[in-house]
Motif scaffolding. Structure first.
Motif, PDB file in Angstrom:
ATOM      1  N   ARG A   4      13.105   2.256   2.460  1.00 20.38           N
ATOM      2  CA  ARG A   4      12.229   3.124   1.444  1.00 20.38           C
ATOM      3  C   ARG A   4      10.653   2.552   1.934  1.00 20.38           C
ATOM      4  NH1 ARG A   4      14.017   2.393  -4.227  1.00 20.38           N
ATOM      5  NH2 ARG A   4      11.719   3.382  -4.740  1.00 20.38           N
ATOM      6  N   SER A   5       9.596   3.320   1.844  1.00 20.82           N
ATOM      7  CA  SER A   5       8.507   3.077   2.194  1.00 20.82           C
ATOM      8  C   SER A   5       7.336   3.865   1.228  1.00 20.82           C
ATOM      9  CB  SER A   5       8.062   3.243   3.679  1.00 20.82           C
ATOM     10  OG  SER A   5       7.984   4.584   4.074  1.00 20.82           O
ATOM     11  N   LEU A   6       6.320   3.318   1.174  1.00 17.56           N
ATOM     12  CA  LEU A   6       5.193   4.136   0.524  1.00 17.56           C
ATOM     13  C   LEU A   6       3.883   4.211   1.241  1.00 17.56           C
ATOM     14  CD1 LEU A   6       4.110   5.383  -2.054  1.00 17.56           C
ATOM     15  CD2 LEU A   6       3.715   2.864  -2.922  1.00 17.56           C
ATOM     16  N   ALA A   7       3.344   5.318   1.642  1.00 22.53           N
ATOM     17  CA  ALA A   7       1.956   5.563   2.213  1.00 22.53           C
ATOM     18  C   ALA A   7       1.072   5.786   1.228  1.00 22.53           C
ATOM     19  CB  ALA A   7       2.089   6.594   3.268  1.00 22.53           C
ATOM     20  N   PHE A   8       0.059   4.874   1.013  1.00 30.89           N
ATOM     21  CA  PHE A   8      -1.060   4.922   0.194  1.00 30.89           C
ATOM     22  C   PHE A   8      -2.181   4.168   0.536  1.00 30.89           C
ATOM     23  CE2 PHE A   8      -3.181   3.930  -3.957  1.00 30.89           C
ATOM     24  CZ  PHE A   8      -2.925   4.831  -4.787  1.00 30.89           C
ATOM     25  N   PRO A   9      -3.198   5.012   0.971  1.00 33.56           N
ATOM     26  CA  PRO A   9      -4.581   4.492   1.376  1.00 33.56           C
ATOM     27  C   PRO A   9      -5.325   3.533   0.257  1.00 33.56           C
ATOM     28  CG  PRO A   9      -4.731   6.768   0.931  1.00 33.56           C
ATOM     29  CD  PRO A   9      -3.355   6.400   0.494  1.00 33.56           C
ATOM     30  N   SER A  10      -5.552   2.583   0.810  1.00 31.94           N
ATOM     31  CA  SER A  10      -6.209   1.383   0.050  1.00 31.94           C
ATOM     32  C   SER A  10      -7.383   0.893   0.557  1.00 31.94           C
ATOM     33  CB  SER A  10      -5.222   0.466  -0.117  1.00 31.94           C
ATOM     34  OG  SER A  10      -5.654  -0.532  -1.187  1.00 31.94           O
ATOM     35  N   ASP A  11      -8.136   0.164   0.115  1.00 28.29           N
ATOM     36  CA  ASP A  11      -9.498  -0.542   0.634  1.00 28.29           C
ATOM     37  C   ASP A  11      -9.569  -1.816  -0.029  1.00 28.29           C
ATOM     38  OD1 ASP A  11     -12.012  -1.484   1.297  1.00 28.29           O
ATOM     39  OD2 ASP A  11     -13.091   0.297   0.733  1.00 28.29           O
ATOM     40  N   LEU A  18      -7.225  -1.369  -4.945  1.00 33.01           N
ATOM     41  CA  LEU A  18      -6.019  -2.400  -4.929  1.00 33.01           C
ATOM     42  C   LEU A  18      -5.249  -2.181  -6.019  1.00 33.01           C
ATOM     43  CD1 LEU A  18      -7.715  -5.702  -3.084  1.00 33.01           C
ATOM     44  CD2 LEU A  18      -6.005  -4.080  -2.313  1.00 33.01           C
ATOM     45  N   ASP A  19      -5.899  -2.199  -7.434  1.00 37.73           N
ATOM     46  CA  ASP A  19      -5.282  -1.991  -8.518  1.00 37.73           C
ATOM     47  C   ASP A  19      -4.369  -0.557  -8.495  1.00 37.73           C
ATOM     48  OD1 ASP A  19      -5.951  -4.230 -10.335  1.00 37.73           O
ATOM     49  OD2 ASP A  19      -8.050  -3.161 -10.582  1.00 37.73           O
ATOM     50  N   GLN A  20      -4.981   0.541  -7.995  1.00 39.22           N
ATOM     51  CA  GLN A  20      -4.157   1.613  -7.866  1.00 39.22           C
ATOM     52  C   GLN A  20      -3.034   1.497  -7.068  1.00 39.22           C
ATOM     53  OE1 GLN A  20      -7.175   4.396  -6.547  1.00 39.22           O
ATOM     54  NE2 GLN A  20      -7.917   4.558  -8.586  1.00 39.22           N
ATOM     55  N   LEU A  21      -3.166   0.737  -5.898  1.00 41.85           N
ATOM     56  CA  LEU A  21      -2.061   0.397  -5.099  1.00 41.85           C
ATOM     57  C   LEU A  21      -0.801  -0.158  -5.509  1.00 41.85           C
ATOM     58  CD1 LEU A  21      -0.651   0.392  -2.090  1.00 41.85           C
ATOM     59  CD2 LEU A  21      -1.995  -1.591  -1.640  1.00 41.85           C
ATOM     60  N   LEU A  22      -1.416  -1.357  -6.504  1.00 38.62           N
ATOM     61  CA  LEU A  22      -0.254  -1.961  -7.194  1.00 38.62           C
ATOM     62  C   LEU A  22       0.465  -1.254  -8.149  1.00 38.62           C
ATOM     63  CD1 LEU A  22       1.125  -4.450  -8.354  1.00 38.62           C
ATOM     64  CD2 LEU A  22      -0.690  -4.788  -9.741  1.00 38.62           C
ATOM     65  N   GLN A  23      -0.291  -0.389  -8.980  1.00 37.99           N
ATOM     66  CA  GLN A  23       0.243   0.501  -9.907  1.00 37.99           C
ATOM     67  C   GLN A  23       1.483   1.784  -9.240  1.00 37.99           C
ATOM     68  OE1 GLN A  23       0.281  -0.204 -12.948  1.00 37.99           O
ATOM     69  NE2 GLN A  23      -1.243  -1.653 -12.392  1.00 37.99           N
ATOM     70  N   THR A  25       2.809   1.468  -6.250  1.00 35.59           N
ATOM     71  CA  THR A  25       3.764   0.431  -5.583  1.00 35.59           C
ATOM     72  C   THR A  25       4.907   0.247  -6.904  1.00 35.59           C
ATOM     73  OG1 THR A  25       2.506  -0.562  -4.097  1.00 35.59           O
ATOM     74  CG2 THR A  25       4.576  -1.658  -4.401  1.00 35.59           C
ATOM     75  N   CYS A  26       4.526  -0.445  -8.161  1.00 33.28           N
ATOM     76  CA  CYS A  26       5.334  -0.382  -9.113  1.00 33.28           C
ATOM     77  C   CYS A  26       6.038   0.708  -9.508  1.00 33.28           C
ATOM     78  CB  CYS A  26       4.498  -1.188 -10.252  1.00 33.28           C
ATOM     79  SG  CYS A  26       4.115  -2.745 -10.083  1.00 33.28           S
ATOM     80  N   ARG A  27       5.103   1.790  -9.477  1.00 33.28           N
ATOM     81  CA  ARG A  27       6.089   3.176  -9.909  1.00 33.28           C
ATOM     82  C   ARG A  27       7.043   3.647  -9.062  1.00 33.28           C
ATOM     83  NH1 ARG A  27       0.740   4.855 -11.110  1.00 33.28           N
ATOM     84  NH2 ARG A  27       0.618   5.826  -8.918  1.00 33.28           N
ATOM     85  N   GLU A  28       6.850   3.310  -7.703  1.00 30.99           N
ATOM     86  CA  GLU A  28       7.856   3.820  -6.495  1.00 30.99           C
ATOM     87  C   GLU A  28       8.967   2.751  -6.554  1.00 30.99           C
ATOM     88  OE1 GLU A  28       9.491   5.891  -3.643  1.00 30.99           O
ATOM     89  OE2 GLU A  28       7.756   6.682  -4.875  1.00 30.99           O
ATOM     90  N   PHE A  29       8.712   1.411  -6.791  1.00 29.45           N
ATOM     91  CA  PHE A  29       9.681   0.378  -6.326  1.00 29.45           C
ATOM     92  C   PHE A  29      10.131  -0.509  -7.529  1.00 29.45           C
ATOM     93  CE2 PHE A  29       7.618   1.178  -2.432  1.00 29.45           C
ATOM     94  CZ  PHE A  29       8.528   1.645  -1.620  1.00 29.45           C
TER      95      PHE A  29
END
Length: 98
Positions: A4-11, A18-23, A25-29
């Motif tokens: 499984r993977s997650l495509a999520f743009p981040s800067d 990065l906080d949004q990426l963590l959230q 990722t935690c929602r997905e995995f």
């Protein structure tokens, strides 16, 4: 065994990103077990010709971005008492190894 993977743009220059990426990722995995710091770039400019502005532009994502990611994702891993951090040198300027 599927992947499984997650495509999520981040800067990495933006802590909120990065906080949004963590959230996300935690929602997905459910959690984050491994952080791979691989964001960065370099300028192909002779050392004697690099301006401070160009130098700071390289340091911001390569060095400060690594720190931000380690702080944000590391806090999550410490709270769970599990996780790994791997940093790779992609730019030729800075090499940090786990």
């Amino acid at each position: 065994m599927g992947c499984r993977s997650l495509a999520f743009p981040s800067d990495v220059t933006d802590r909120a990103s990065l906080d949004q990426l963590l959230q996300a990722t935690c929602r997905e995995f459910g959690s984050v077990d491994i952080l791979v710091n691989a964001a960065g770039f370099t300028k192909r400019t002779p050392t004697l010709d690099v301006s401070e502005s160009e130098w700071n532009g390289v340091l911001e994502p390569n060095l400060n971005g690594t720190l931000r990611a380690c702080q944000i994702f590391g806090r999550h891993m410490i709270e769970r008492q599990y996780g790994r951090d791997h940093k790779y040198c992609l730019t030729g300027l800075f090499c940090f190894s786990a």
